[in-house]
Design a protein around this motif. Sequence first.
Motif, PDB file in Angstrom:
ATOM      1  N   PRO A  16       0.735  -1.069  -0.060  1.00 47.33           N
ATOM      2  CA  PRO A  16      -0.133  -0.056  -0.076  1.00 47.33           C
ATOM      3  C   PRO A  16       0.873   1.283  -0.007  1.00 47.33           C
ATOM      4  CG  PRO A  16      -0.129  -1.175   2.144  1.00 47.33           C
ATOM      5  CD  PRO A  16       0.442  -1.709   1.252  1.00 47.33           C
ATOM      6  N   THR A  17       1.997   1.273   0.434  1.00 46.73           N
ATOM      7  CA  THR A  17       2.947   2.394   0.606  1.00 46.73           C
ATOM      8  C   THR A  17       4.233   2.279   0.279  1.00 46.73           C
ATOM      9  OG1 THR A  17       3.236   2.067   2.932  1.00 46.73           O
ATOM     10  CG2 THR A  17       1.587   3.434   2.604  1.00 46.73           C
ATOM     11  N   MET A  18       4.724   3.084  -0.368  1.00 47.13           N
ATOM     12  CA  MET A  18       6.422   2.888  -0.561  1.00 47.13           C
ATOM     13  C   MET A  18       7.228   2.965   0.437  1.00 47.13           C
ATOM     14  SD  MET A  18       8.363   3.045  -3.342  1.00 47.13           S
ATOM     15  CE  MET A  18      10.251   3.203  -3.853  1.00 47.13           C
ATOM     16  N   PRO A  19       8.069   2.012   0.492  1.00 50.94           N
ATOM     17  CA  PRO A  19       8.948   2.105   1.840  1.00 50.94           C
ATOM     18  C   PRO A  19       9.948   2.954   1.554  1.00 50.94           C
ATOM     19  CG  PRO A  19       9.530   0.157   0.194  1.00 50.94           C
ATOM     20  CD  PRO A  19       8.130   0.682  -0.327  1.00 50.94           C
ATOM     21  N   ALA A  20      11.067   3.168   2.234  1.00 51.24           N
ATOM     22  CA  ALA A  20      12.213   4.021   2.104  1.00 51.24           C
ATOM     23  C   ALA A  20      12.884   3.757   0.981  1.00 51.24           C
ATOM     24  CB  ALA A  20      13.003   3.992   3.431  1.00 51.24           C
ATOM     25  N   ALA A  21      13.155   2.403   0.660  1.00 53.33           N
ATOM     26  CA  ALA A  21      13.859   2.195  -0.672  1.00 53.33           C
ATOM     27  C   ALA A  21      13.620   0.607  -1.218  1.00 53.33           C
ATOM     28  CB  ALA A  21      15.339   2.136  -0.513  1.00 53.33           C
ATOM     29  N   ILE A  22      13.537   0.524  -2.465  1.00 56.30           N
ATOM     30  CA  ILE A  22      13.276  -0.813  -2.908  1.00 56.30           C
ATOM     31  C   ILE A  22      14.654  -1.090  -4.002  1.00 56.30           C
ATOM     32  CG2 ILE A  22      11.895  -2.136  -4.427  1.00 56.30           C
ATOM     33  CD1 ILE A  22       9.378  -0.500  -4.033  1.00 56.30           C
TER      34      ILE A  22
END
Length: 250
Positions: A16-22
């Motif tokens: 549902p939400t973007m993490p700090a980094a992918i």
Amino acid sequence: MIGRWRKTSRRMLHLPTMPAAIYAVGDIHGRFDLYHQIEQQIIEDAASIDGPKLLVILGDIVDRSAGVSGLIDHLLAPDPAGIQRVILCGNHDDMMCRFLDDPAGNRAWLDCGGAETLASYGLHLGEVMPPTMRLQHQLTTIIPPDHRDFLMGLPLSLTVGDYVFAHASYNLDQTDARQDAQTLMWGDPALADRAKSRRILIHGHVIEDEPCIRPNRISIDTGAYKTGVLTAVRLLAGGCTPTFLSTKPK
């Protein structure tokens, strides 16, 4: 494509939400040595980033190289601290599953790198396959049940905001319900080039000389099994320019 196609029950994941980094990693094809290197680079890079991090492997973890069984053992072990792994299904991973399900009907997999995969488990098949019942017994004996379950359970895709991660392709103008499993694992990534959506596909499947950023997709399969170059891309929350990490050929 080889063998008979069967309906897939593989999942399509959403965050549902973007993490700090992918961090997304391209096709590994059994090069556990290279994956160990790139994972260490990712761990070191991620140490300076606050917040949750995701490591997405874009499929084709099996075939073509001798490190498959060790790689799967590693991927079944606990995730690196502060980083969650998600492993997607590639066409080679699915071919292996179909071979394990029906060796006689999917024997062409052996010529697509499957022979190297079985050799990594200690099974060396000659030019003539053993009778089906005996081969089924051998496969059951040498391939651990948790490896089978791992491969059978790999999801097809992951969507995070405007990013879509899949092994091969994805129709960016359609919802998950309108996607076709064969396209996601076997399709032409250039399908995304015709999309009107602002979404971006992160994929492997087609070897590039260098990782490539196009308007609707980022391609990161750099042919690790033959070049020694395994590539990852880092995507940060906030829409910063993607950054590439890679192993160096010897």
